[in-house]
Enzyme design. Structure first.
Site, mmCIF file in Angstrom:
data_model
loop_
_atom_site.group_PDB
_atom_site.id
_atom_site.type_symbol
_atom_site.label_atom_id
_atom_site.label_comp_id
_atom_site.label_asym_id
_atom_site.label_seq_id
_atom_site.Cartn_x
_atom_site.Cartn_y
_atom_site.Cartn_z
ATOM 1 N N HIS A 489 5.619 11.256 -1.297
ATOM 2 C CA HIS A 489 4.820 10.796 -0.164
ATOM 3 C C HIS A 489 5.711 10.630 1.081
ATOM 4 C CE1 HIS A 489 1.621 8.172 1.717
ATOM 5 N NE2 HIS A 489 2.680 7.784 2.403
ATOM 6 N N GLU A 490 6.772 9.872 0.925
ATOM 7 C CA GLU A 490 7.640 9.615 2.079
ATOM 8 C C GLU A 490 8.270 10.912 2.578
ATOM 9 O OE1 GLU A 490 7.298 6.946 3.558
ATOM 10 O OE2 GLU A 490 6.343 5.813 1.951
ATOM 11 N N HIS A 493 6.146 12.621 5.127
ATOM 12 C CA HIS A 493 6.343 12.103 6.490
ATOM 13 C C HIS A 493 7.625 12.698 7.084
ATOM 14 C CE1 HIS A 493 3.123 9.198 6.506
ATOM 15 N NE2 HIS A 493 3.612 8.501 5.503
ATOM 16 N N HIS A 620 -5.048 -7.323 6.804
ATOM 17 C CA HIS A 620 -5.014 -5.987 7.406
ATOM 18 C C HIS A 620 -5.695 -5.968 8.774
ATOM 19 C CE1 HIS A 620 -3.780 -4.079 3.631
ATOM 20 N NE2 HIS A 620 -3.564 -3.000 4.344
ATOM 21 N N ILE A 621 -6.858 -6.610 8.862
ATOM 22 C CA ILE A 621 -7.613 -6.507 10.119
ATOM 23 C C ILE A 621 -7.462 -7.728 11.020
ATOM 24 C CG2 ILE A 621 -9.268 -4.942 9.031
ATOM 25 C CD1 ILE A 621 -11.365 -7.190 9.284
ATOM 26 N N PHE A 622 -7.052 -8.881 10.461
ATOM 27 C CA PHE A 622 -6.925 -10.071 11.318
ATOM 28 C C PHE A 622 -5.474 -10.390 11.677
ATOM 29 C CE2 PHE A 622 -11.128 -10.836 9.330
ATOM 30 C CZ PHE A 622 -11.871 -10.800 10.515
ATOM 31 N N TYR A 626 -4.850 -2.866 11.409
ATOM 32 C CA TYR A 626 -5.958 -2.069 10.892
ATOM 33 C C TYR A 626 -7.335 -2.463 11.421
ATOM 34 C CZ TYR A 626 -3.200 0.702 7.664
ATOM 35 O OH TYR A 626 -2.323 1.607 7.129
HETATM 36 ZN ZN ZN Z 1 2.620 6.992 4.383
#
Ligand code: ZN
Length: 702
Positions: A489-490, A493, A620-622, A626
């Site tokens: 995965h990395e 990137h 994540h959102i607060f 995200y």
């Molecule tokens: Zn990633």
């Protein structure tokens, strides 16, 4: 010129040449062997001051052309950006109290300097004039101009008077509220402990969890041993998740679950008022900038472009996964009834993880530990580099010793094309070092690709950082399968950072790519861990050389789709809630409880308990990045699965087809980076817009 390359000395060197020229520090690799923490504060302060002076000079004397504005702006921001990048990198991989103190001392000055750039009216007006000038810009230049304008607008550059003041106030209040949200969550998590002392209370727990729980008890001052206790379980994921999966004590699972869903929702650490306050502030901020909702505002930085497009994707995925999630739950209930001999058993929330693990053991019958001997790091690297060569023509060779590193275990590699022309380089920091390195795995840019004013090229250099098991007793590091997936995965990137052909740092590699598209190459690379010829070519027992048994590989591959419908639905639940809260919901007039219940009814098989306060822990959102962006996980997965689908269509067993398709992936997704809109890049590779079908197929949902 000084030969002393500590950070401080680098500044002096740079001063000789106005920060330009090949000798400037930001054109070179950091001297990790010489950097001292006490050089950070004076070096950064000097660079902040120089950047401010250069900005003022440019503001007073710019011409709305590429050479008269965008190019000098990029140049003036580089020295501080480079230095701050090095400081951040070291904080992540070689943290120390001295370095943290230095970073905290100058952080506010760096933030302010960057705000002065981002909110500069003169630069903004210059970019508008450049955009409207009719001058010919190449597509990458045009996108850089547009993103400069967009970021300035989102930073409130267009506001005047009271509106501008209110905007700044909202920004400050939001930062404060998010920080308090995160702190409450941290404190509430710490405030709960489940202390176990009797063997019957730890029935079913695996040795690794007993060891971690005893260690937690020891950290709190108890005399604790893995075999005899006492053991402490907390609400932190590394303890809570395995406890819910393995504890045979239903009453204790229930107690832990109830603590989890009410976390940070009452008393001194109550996040409920902050949830409402944050939503209200974001709504007001979006209105000030002229957007109908915070979600619509966030979409100007996204590939999805509209809330409707994101909602449509979630609804398509829901239609495919909800029936599977229902089936999963039915199967789990049947299994639990058969195992317990209780035909009337109904599963509660605190039973699901436990029985799901038992069913997984029954069906796939392998452990991560059993796979480790087949994945020694050197063999995995050989497999990964071989794949990069076959697909993308990237030739990777070890170059240890050619660049200073921050730890003796760190390795350095060069990347060239098949004719031997150098393309890039990267550092690889593989092992976990809890005392000084933060957890997780990530990739960051050390140098961005850049065509210099004299026409020469600066090649990109990347940091690849993992946290896998270190070598034991002189042998190689033996990786779990999920550590192998993480490395692939990395590396996806990293490939996008290194194989870029964009000559402007602002849009080279992973820069300037929309948030919901940036995980395309990374998740794409994970697919190759499930490609039998690729995996079996390198998975060999580190002592016997025996290849990974095909039957074992098949079980690993089959387990990939286990409960996929349930996992999908869970992510869809969070993503839908996030979009609803940031789109139509009005905290002053609408009922939050009713909204949460409505979204849950659509997106869960087992509805949350009435006392569930999930939002109070939704960091994540607060408290993270995200907000109105949780859907991005699934959005990018559609792209990465469909990209892999192109290789499936071409023929995974046809080496020539893999080469052609791989080169096309390199020339589009990996090469173009943030220089074009992501939808255009994707279509250039796939020949059509993305489709959802491959993601569903890979997860067994069609
Ligand atoms: Zn990633």
């Amino acid at each position: 010129m000084s030969d002393d390359h500590s950070l401080g000395a680098l500044i002096d060197t740079a001063a000789d040449a106005d920060g330009a020229g090949l000798d400037a520090p930001h054109e070179q690799l950091p001297r990790f062997d010489r950097i001292q923490a006490d050089a950070v504060v004076p070096a950064v302060r000097a660079l902040v001051e120089r950047q401010d002076r250069a900005r003022e000079a440019l503001e007073g004397n710019l011409t709305p052309t590429w050479e008269g504005l965008a190019a000098p702006l990029g140049e003036l921001a580089e020295p501080l950006g480079w230095t701050w990048g090095v400081v951040h990198h070291l904080l992540s991989v070689r943290n120390s109290p001295e370095l943290r103190e230095a970073q905290e001392a100058v952080q506010p000055e760096v933030v302010t300097a960057s705000l002065r750039l981002g909110q500069s009216r003169a630069l903004y007006d210059g970019f508008r004039a450049l955009r409207d000038s009719g001058l010919t810009l190449d597509p990458a230049q045009r996108r850089i101009v547009e993103s400069n304008l967009r970021e300035a607008e989102l930073a409130g550059v267009g506001l005047e008077g009271a509106a501008r003041e209110r905007f700044q106030q909202i920004e400050a209040e939001l930062a404060e509220a998010s920080m308090r949200f995160a702190n409450n969550l941290l404190d509430a998590t710490k405030a709960f402990t489940l202390d176990l002392t009797r063997p019957e209370e730890v029935e079913g727990l695996p040795p690794s969890l007993l060891a971690a729980a005893a260690q937690t008890a020891r950290a709190a001052g108890a005399e604790a041993r893995a075999e005899s206790g006492p053991w402490r379980i907390t609400l932190e994921a590394p303890l809570m998740v395995p406890f819910m999966e393995h504890s045979r004590r239903r009453d204790l699972r229930e107690r832990l679950y109830r603590a989890h869903i009410s976390k940070a929702s009452s008393g001194a650490f109550d996040n409920q008022p902050l949830v409402t306050a944050i939503l209200r502030l974001r709504r007001e901020q979006a209105a000030l900038l002229g957007y109908p909702s915070y979600a619509e505002m966030s979409m100007v930085r996204k590939m999805a472009r509209t809330v409707d497009a994101a909602v449509r994707l979630l609804s398509d995925l829901r239609a495919a996964s909800r029936p599977r999630a229902e089936r999963d739950f039915g199967e789990l209930t049947d299994f639990a009834r058969a195992e317990t001999g209780d035909p009337r058993l109904t599963l509660a929330h605190w039973d699901v993880a436990f029985w799901a693990e038992r069913l997984r053991e029954r069906r796939y019958d392998y452990s991560e530990e059993a796979l480790r001997p087949y994945f020694p790091l050197p063999a995995v690297l050989e497999g990964l580099f071989g794949l990069a060569r076959r697909l993308f023509g990237a030739v990777i060779t070890a170059a240890d010793g050619e660049a200073p590193v921050w730890h003796p275990d760190v390795r350095y590699f060069r990347v060239a094309d098949e004719q031997g022309a150098p393309l890039a380089a990267f550092y690889l920091d593989s092992y976990s070092r809890p005392a000084e390195k933060r957890g997780g795995a990530w990739v960051a840019g050390c140098l961005e690709r850049k065509r210099r004013p004299d026409g020469s090229l600066r090649l990109p250099v990347t940091y690849v950082v993992c946290n896998q098991s270190p070598p034991v007793d002189g042998g190689p590091s033996l990786m779990t399968f999920s550590e192998v997936e993480t490395l692939f995965h990395e590396f996806g990137h990293a490939l996008q950072h290194m194989l870029t052909r964009v000559d402007y740092p602002e849009a080279a590699g992973t820069n300037n790519i929309e948030w919901d598209a940036v995980e395309l190459p990374s998740q794409f690379m994970e697919n190759w861990c499930y490609h039998r010829p690729t995996l079996l070519a390198f998975a060999r027992h580190h002592q016997t050389g025996e290849p990974l048994p095909a039957a074992l590989f098949d079980r690993v591959a089959a387990a990939r789709t286990y409960r996929a419908g349930s996992l999908f639905l869970r992510q869809l639940h969070f993503a839908t809630l996030d979009l609803e809260l940031h789109h139509r919901f009005d905290p002053d007039h609408d009922d939050l409880t009713a909204l949460v219940a409505r979204v849950a009814a659509e997106n869960t098989v087992l509805p949350p308990l009435p006392e569930d306060r999930f939002l109070c822990g939704f960091a994540h959102i607060f408290a993270g990045g995200y907000a109105a962006g949780y859907y991005s996980y699934k959005w990018a997965e559609v792209l990465s699965a469909d990209a892999f689908g192109a290789f499936e269509d071409a023929g995974l067993d046809d080496p020539a087809a893999l080469v052609t398709t791989g080169r096309r992936f390199r020339d589009t997704v990996l090469a173009l980076g943030g220089s074009r809109p992501p939808a255009e890049v994707f279509e250039a590779f796939r020949g059509r817009p993305p489709r959802v079908e491959p993601l569903l197929r890979h997860n067994g949902l069609v």
